[in-house]
Design a protein around this motif. Structure first.
Motif, PDB file in Angstrom:
ATOM      1  N   GLN A  11       0.833  -1.195   0.000  1.00 12.68           N
ATOM      2  CA  GLN A  11       0.000   0.000   0.000  1.00 12.68           C
ATOM      3  C   GLN A  11       0.873   1.253   0.000  1.00 12.68           C
ATOM      4  O   GLN A  11       1.974   1.264   0.556  1.00 12.68           O
ATOM      5  CB  GLN A  11      -0.916   0.003   1.233  1.00 12.68           C
ATOM      6  CG  GLN A  11      -1.969  -1.082   1.199  1.00 12.68           C
ATOM      7  CD  GLN A  11      -2.903  -0.927   0.017  1.00 12.68           C
ATOM      8  OE1 GLN A  11      -3.448   0.142  -0.232  1.00 12.68           O
ATOM      9  NE2 GLN A  11      -3.074  -2.002  -0.745  1.00 12.68           N
ATOM     10  N   HIS A  14       1.768   7.192   1.650  1.00 14.63           N
ATOM     11  CA  HIS A  14       0.973   8.393   1.907  1.00 14.63           C
ATOM     12  C   HIS A  14      -0.207   8.442   0.934  1.00 14.63           C
ATOM     13  O   HIS A  14      -0.088   8.001  -0.203  1.00 14.63           O
ATOM     14  CB  HIS A  14       1.813   9.658   1.750  1.00 14.63           C
ATOM     15  CG  HIS A  14       2.988   9.720   2.680  1.00 14.63           C
ATOM     16  ND1 HIS A  14       2.854   9.956   4.025  1.00 14.63           N
ATOM     17  CD2 HIS A  14       4.324   9.588   2.443  1.00 14.63           C
ATOM     18  CE1 HIS A  14       4.045   9.962   4.600  1.00 14.63           C
ATOM     19  NE2 HIS A  14       4.958   9.736   3.655  1.00 14.63           N
ATOM     20  N   PRO A  15      -1.331   9.014   1.354  1.00 14.04           N
ATOM     21  CA  PRO A  15      -2.474   9.162   0.445  1.00 14.04           C
ATOM     22  C   PRO A  15      -2.212  10.246  -0.592  1.00 14.04           C
ATOM     23  O   PRO A  15      -1.273  11.033  -0.475  1.00 14.04           O
ATOM     24  CB  PRO A  15      -3.612   9.554   1.389  1.00 14.04           C
ATOM     25  CG  PRO A  15      -2.936  10.236   2.534  1.00 14.04           C
ATOM     26  CD  PRO A  15      -1.627   9.516   2.713  1.00 14.04           C
ATOM     27  N   ASP A  17      -3.820  12.995  -1.239  1.00 16.90           N
ATOM     28  CA  ASP A  17      -3.936  14.371  -0.740  1.00 16.90           C
ATOM     29  C   ASP A  17      -2.629  14.850  -0.120  1.00 16.90           C
ATOM     30  O   ASP A  17      -2.322  16.053  -0.159  1.00 16.90           O
ATOM     31  CB  ASP A  17      -5.069  14.476   0.281  1.00 16.90           C
ATOM     32  CG  ASP A  17      -6.437  14.422  -0.381  1.00 16.90           C
ATOM     33  OD1 ASP A  17      -6.535  14.833  -1.555  1.00 16.90           O
ATOM     34  OD2 ASP A  17      -7.405  13.962   0.258  1.00 16.90           O
ATOM     35  N   HIS A  18      -1.881  13.941   0.451  1.00 19.08           N
ATOM     36  CA  HIS A  18      -0.590  14.320   1.032  1.00 19.08           C
ATOM     37  C   HIS A  18       0.354  14.842  -0.045  1.00 19.08           C
ATOM     38  O   HIS A  18       1.012  15.875   0.143  1.00 19.08           O
ATOM     39  CB  HIS A  18       0.034  13.107   1.726  1.00 19.08           C
ATOM     40  CG  HIS A  18       1.458  13.316   2.151  1.00 19.08           C
ATOM     41  ND1 HIS A  18       1.801  13.995   3.298  1.00 19.08           N
ATOM     42  CD2 HIS A  18       2.627  12.926   1.561  1.00 19.08           C
ATOM     43  CE1 HIS A  18       3.123  14.029   3.413  1.00 19.08           C
ATOM     44  NE2 HIS A  18       3.657  13.389   2.373  1.00 19.08           N
ATOM     45  N   GLU A 197      -5.551   7.969  -8.197  1.00 16.45           N
ATOM     46  CA  GLU A 197      -5.593   7.014  -7.083  1.00 16.45           C
ATOM     47  C   GLU A 197      -5.135   5.634  -7.565  1.00 16.45           C
ATOM     48  O   GLU A 197      -4.374   4.943  -6.870  1.00 16.45           O
ATOM     49  CB  GLU A 197      -7.013   6.933  -6.510  1.00 16.45           C
ATOM     50  CG  GLU A 197      -7.508   8.201  -5.836  1.00 16.45           C
ATOM     51  CD  GLU A 197      -6.956   8.360  -4.415  1.00 16.45           C
ATOM     52  OE1 GLU A 197      -6.079   7.563  -4.029  1.00 16.45           O
ATOM     53  OE2 GLU A 197      -7.396   9.293  -3.719  1.00 16.45           O
TER      54      GLU A 197
END
Length: 215
Positions: A11, A14-15, A17-18, A197
């Protein structure tokens, strides 16, 4: 015999948005490579090319109309107007297509135009000034040939400046704002965000340990 399942991809640390956070981009050097910057710059180069087509379409239409008005040759406005309309339509279609998809970053895209709005305006202004100086020197002599000659030269100059704006200033502005535009659309366009994403979940630097962002 049991089927061996492929190991799941790790995974992301960091997402998205980061990595999209403007503050993160200001912390590090602006030229540090990242996947997001690579995507934004490549998309910006393609968008800039099609924005030039969008701008040049109307210029061709106006050029045809001007030549027809000066000479009475209706065929000119039909030909140049048709070409301009096609160029404008293609530019709009591919502009939208390019901005709604992630670009192929495996190919190197080279742009020889300035990479900022300021640079584009400076180049266009310099070329316009050079031609303007030439016209200023010949217009007094051309005035003796009649008003139509002066109008023709002035009209040609206006069209030339329009061509410079469409071919240099506009695409340079698009290129210079590529990352800012990409960040804004990544936060407001659900389709583009979904693509990012998916890319974040699967992308791994093939040659090193580069991070996905910042932008």
């Amino acid at each position: 015999m049991a089927t061996v399942q492929p190991a799941p991809l790790p995974q992301p640390t960091h997402p998205l948005d980061h990595w999209l956070d403007p503050g993160l981009a200001q912390v590090g050097p602006p030229n540090a490579p990242s996947r997001l910057r690579q995507l934004a710059d490549a998309q910006g180069t393609l968008s800039a090319a099609w924005s030039s087509a969008i701008g040049m379409g109307p210029v061709l239409i106006l050029t045809g109309a001007f030549i027809t008005a000066m000479t009475g040759a209706v065929a000119v406005v039909l030909v140049l107007g048709g070409l301009g309309a096609v160029l404008l339509a293609l530019g709009l279609v591919f502009w939208k297509r390019v901005r709604s998809a992630l670009p192929d970053t495996s190919r190197t895209l080279i742009s020889r135009r300035p990479g900022s709005a300021r640079g584009g305006l400076i180049m266009a202004g310099f070329l316009a000034a050079v031609l303007g100086a030439v016209l200023a020197a010949i217009i007094p002599g051309a005035a003796s040939r009649g008003t139509s000659t002066v109008i023709g030269l002035a009209g040609a100059y206006v069209l030339f400046v329009s061509l410079l704006l469409a071919g240099i200033a506009v695409p340079s502005t698009v290129q210079g704002r590529a990352r800012e535009s990409f960040r804004r659309r990544a936060t407001t366009d659900p389709a583009l965000r979904s693509l990012l994403e998916q890319d974040l979940a699967t992308w791994r630097d093939p040659v090193g340990n580069a991070s996905y962002g910042p932008l």
